[in-house]
Design a protein around this motif. Structure first.
Motif, PDB file in Angstrom:
ATOM      1  N   SER A   7      -2.150   9.330   0.933  1.00 59.85           N
ATOM      2  CA  SER A   7      -2.977   8.595   1.870  1.00 59.85           C
ATOM      3  C   SER A   7      -4.426   8.887   1.541  1.00 59.85           C
ATOM      4  N   ALA A   8      -5.211   7.870   1.354  1.00 56.64           N
ATOM      5  CA  ALA A   8      -6.644   8.050   1.140  1.00 56.64           C
ATOM      6  C   ALA A   8      -7.353   7.836   2.477  1.00 56.64           C
ATOM      7  N   VAL A   9      -8.641   8.100   2.500  1.00 49.90           N
ATOM      8  CA  VAL A   9      -9.400   7.965   3.749  1.00 49.90           C
ATOM      9  C   VAL A   9      -9.221   6.571   4.321  1.00 49.90           C
ATOM     10  N   THR A  10      -9.307   5.559   3.468  1.00 47.48           N
ATOM     11  CA  THR A  10      -9.075   4.187   3.896  1.00 47.48           C
ATOM     12  C   THR A  10      -7.992   3.608   3.005  1.00 47.48           C
ATOM     13  N   VAL A  11      -6.760   3.659   3.469  1.00 41.51           N
ATOM     14  CA  VAL A  11      -5.627   3.246   2.657  1.00 41.51           C
ATOM     15  C   VAL A  11      -5.749   1.795   2.211  1.00 41.51           C
ATOM     16  N   ALA A  12      -6.257   0.928   3.075  1.00 35.02           N
ATOM     17  CA  ALA A  12      -6.369  -0.490   2.738  1.00 35.02           C
ATOM     18  C   ALA A  12      -7.227  -0.688   1.491  1.00 35.02           C
ATOM     19  N   ARG A  13      -8.316   0.048   1.381  1.00 34.30           N
ATOM     20  CA  ARG A  13      -9.181  -0.073   0.211  1.00 34.30           C
ATOM     21  C   ARG A  13      -8.582   0.619  -1.005  1.00 34.30           C
ATOM     22  N   ALA A  14      -7.854   1.691  -0.793  1.00 30.75           N
ATOM     23  CA  ALA A  14      -7.309   2.466  -1.904  1.00 30.75           C
ATOM     24  C   ALA A  14      -6.139   1.748  -2.570  1.00 30.75           C
ATOM     25  N   GLN A  15      -5.439   0.883  -1.859  1.00 31.36           N
ATOM     26  CA  GLN A  15      -4.291   0.153  -2.388  1.00 31.36           C
ATOM     27  C   GLN A  15      -3.331   1.085  -3.116  1.00 31.36           C
ATOM     28  N   VAL A  16      -2.773   2.010  -2.377  1.00 28.72           N
ATOM     29  CA  VAL A  16      -1.859   3.011  -2.928  1.00 28.72           C
ATOM     30  C   VAL A  16      -0.539   2.364  -3.318  1.00 28.72           C
ATOM     31  N   GLN A  17      -0.051   2.703  -4.509  1.00 28.21           N
ATOM     32  CA  GLN A  17       1.219   2.182  -4.994  1.00 28.21           C
ATOM     33  C   GLN A  17       2.098   3.350  -5.416  1.00 28.21           C
ATOM     34  N   GLN A  18       3.284   3.415  -4.813  1.00 29.81           N
ATOM     35  CA  GLN A  18       4.203   4.509  -5.111  1.00 29.81           C
ATOM     36  C   GLN A  18       5.606   4.104  -4.709  1.00 29.81           C
ATOM     37  N   GLU A  19       6.586   4.651  -5.405  1.00 28.82           N
ATOM     38  CA  GLU A  19       7.962   4.450  -4.975  1.00 28.82           C
ATOM     39  C   GLU A  19       8.103   5.022  -3.570  1.00 28.82           C
ATOM     40  N   PRO A  20       8.841   4.357  -2.678  1.00 32.47           N
ATOM     41  CA  PRO A  20       8.927   4.820  -1.290  1.00 32.47           C
ATOM     42  C   PRO A  20       9.680   6.125  -1.111  1.00 32.47           C
ATOM     43  N   SER A  21      10.526   6.497  -2.068  1.00 31.43           N
ATOM     44  CA  SER A  21      11.264   7.752  -1.932  1.00 31.43           C
ATOM     45  C   SER A  21      11.678   8.253  -3.308  1.00 31.43           C
ATOM     46  N   ALA A  22      12.037   9.510  -3.337  1.00 33.76           N
ATOM     47  CA  ALA A  22      12.557  10.120  -4.561  1.00 33.76           C
ATOM     48  C   ALA A  22      13.595  11.147  -4.152  1.00 33.76           C
ATOM     49  N   GLU A  23      14.597  11.314  -4.968  1.00 32.26           N
ATOM     50  CA  GLU A  23      15.679  12.236  -4.634  1.00 32.26           C
ATOM     51  C   GLU A  23      16.002  13.095  -5.840  1.00 32.26           C
ATOM     52  N   THR A  24      16.279  14.357  -5.587  1.00 31.67           N
ATOM     53  CA  THR A  24      16.682  15.290  -6.639  1.00 31.67           C
ATOM     54  C   THR A  24      17.609  16.327  -6.024  1.00 31.67           C
ATOM     55  N   HIS A  36      -3.574   4.745  -7.390  1.00 30.55           N
ATOM     56  CA  HIS A  36      -4.585   4.370  -6.399  1.00 30.55           C
ATOM     57  C   HIS A  36      -5.812   3.870  -7.160  1.00 30.55           C
ATOM     58  N   PRO A  37      -5.671   2.661  -7.758  1.00 32.36           N
ATOM     59  CA  PRO A  37      -6.682   2.151  -8.690  1.00 32.36           C
ATOM     60  C   PRO A  37      -8.052   1.863  -8.076  1.00 32.36           C
ATOM     61  N   ASN A  38      -8.121   1.640  -6.788  1.00 30.60           N
ATOM     62  CA  ASN A  38      -9.390   1.289  -6.163  1.00 30.60           C
ATOM     63  C   ASN A  38      -9.968   2.407  -5.312  1.00 30.60           C
ATOM     64  N   ILE A  39      -9.568   3.643  -5.570  1.00 25.53           N
ATOM     65  CA  ILE A  39     -10.052   4.770  -4.782  1.00 25.53           C
ATOM     66  C   ILE A  39     -11.567   4.912  -4.947  1.00 25.53           C
ATOM     67  N   GLN A  40     -12.228   5.238  -3.876  1.00 27.72           N
ATOM     68  CA  GLN A  40     -13.677   5.413  -3.881  1.00 27.72           C
ATOM     69  C   GLN A  40     -14.028   6.853  -4.273  1.00 27.72           C
ATOM     70  N   PRO A  41     -15.223   7.092  -4.826  1.00 27.85           N
ATOM     71  CA  PRO A  41     -15.594   8.426  -5.303  1.00 27.85           C
ATOM     72  C   PRO A  41     -15.480   9.537  -4.255  1.00 27.85           C
ATOM     73  N   ALA A  42     -15.770   9.256  -3.015  1.00 29.69           N
ATOM     74  CA  ALA A  42     -15.761  10.301  -1.983  1.00 29.69           C
ATOM     75  C   ALA A  42     -14.423  10.430  -1.259  1.00 29.69           C
ATOM     76  N   GLN A  43     -13.437   9.622  -1.615  1.00 31.29           N
ATOM     77  CA  GLN A  43     -12.148   9.670  -0.940  1.00 31.29           C
ATOM     78  C   GLN A  43     -11.274  10.779  -1.519  1.00 31.29           C
ATOM     79  N   TYR A  44     -10.771  11.629  -0.623  1.00 29.23           N
ATOM     80  CA  TYR A  44      -9.833  12.677  -1.022  1.00 29.23           C
ATOM     81  C   TYR A  44      -8.470  12.070  -1.306  1.00 29.23           C
ATOM     82  N   ILE A  45      -7.728  12.714  -2.172  1.00 28.90           N
ATOM     83  CA  ILE A  45      -6.340  12.354  -2.442  1.00 28.90           C
ATOM     84  C   ILE A  45      -5.485  13.322  -1.632  1.00 28.90           C
ATOM     85  N   LEU A  46      -4.696  12.775  -0.728  1.00 30.02           N
ATOM     86  CA  LEU A  46      -3.887  13.574   0.194  1.00 30.02           C
ATOM     87  C   LEU A  46      -2.406  13.297  -0.061  1.00 30.02           C
TER      88      LEU A  46
END
Length: 87
Positions: A7-24, A36-46
């Motif tokens: 989750s980035a500070v503003t998810v809508a702008r960050a356009q995060v793409q990830q598989e919804p789940s993983a199992e092991t 997160h191709p559109n992440i802004q410079p000041a946005q933390y990666i959480l």
């Protein structure tokens, strides 16, 4: 089953793409990638972990580079251009 998501500070702008789940299986490592191709410079990666029947629990955050995760043991790695990360 472990669900992880970023989750980035503003998810809508960050356009995060990830598989919804993983199992092991227990004791077997897994790498989960997130774009997160559109992440802004000041946005933390959480990163969070969500176990079945529970709410999201914070794991780690960073602006860049790599950072160790204590529980569960692991490492967050952020690409040099910050457009992707992996845990």
């Amino acid at each position: 089953v472990i669900l992880l998501f970023l989750s980035a500070v503003t998810v809508a702008r960050a356009q995060v793409q990830q598989e919804p789940s993983a199992e092991t299986t227990e004791g077997t490592g897994i790498s989960i990638n997130c774009s997160h191709p559109n992440i802004q410079p000041a946005q933390y990666i959480l990163w969070y972990r969500q176990l079945p029947g529970r709410g999201p629990a914070f794991l780690v955050s960073t602006l860049k580079g790599s950072k160790d995760v204590q529980t569960p043991p692991g490492r967050l790695s952020v690409a040099a251009d910050r457009r992707s990360s992996a845990l």
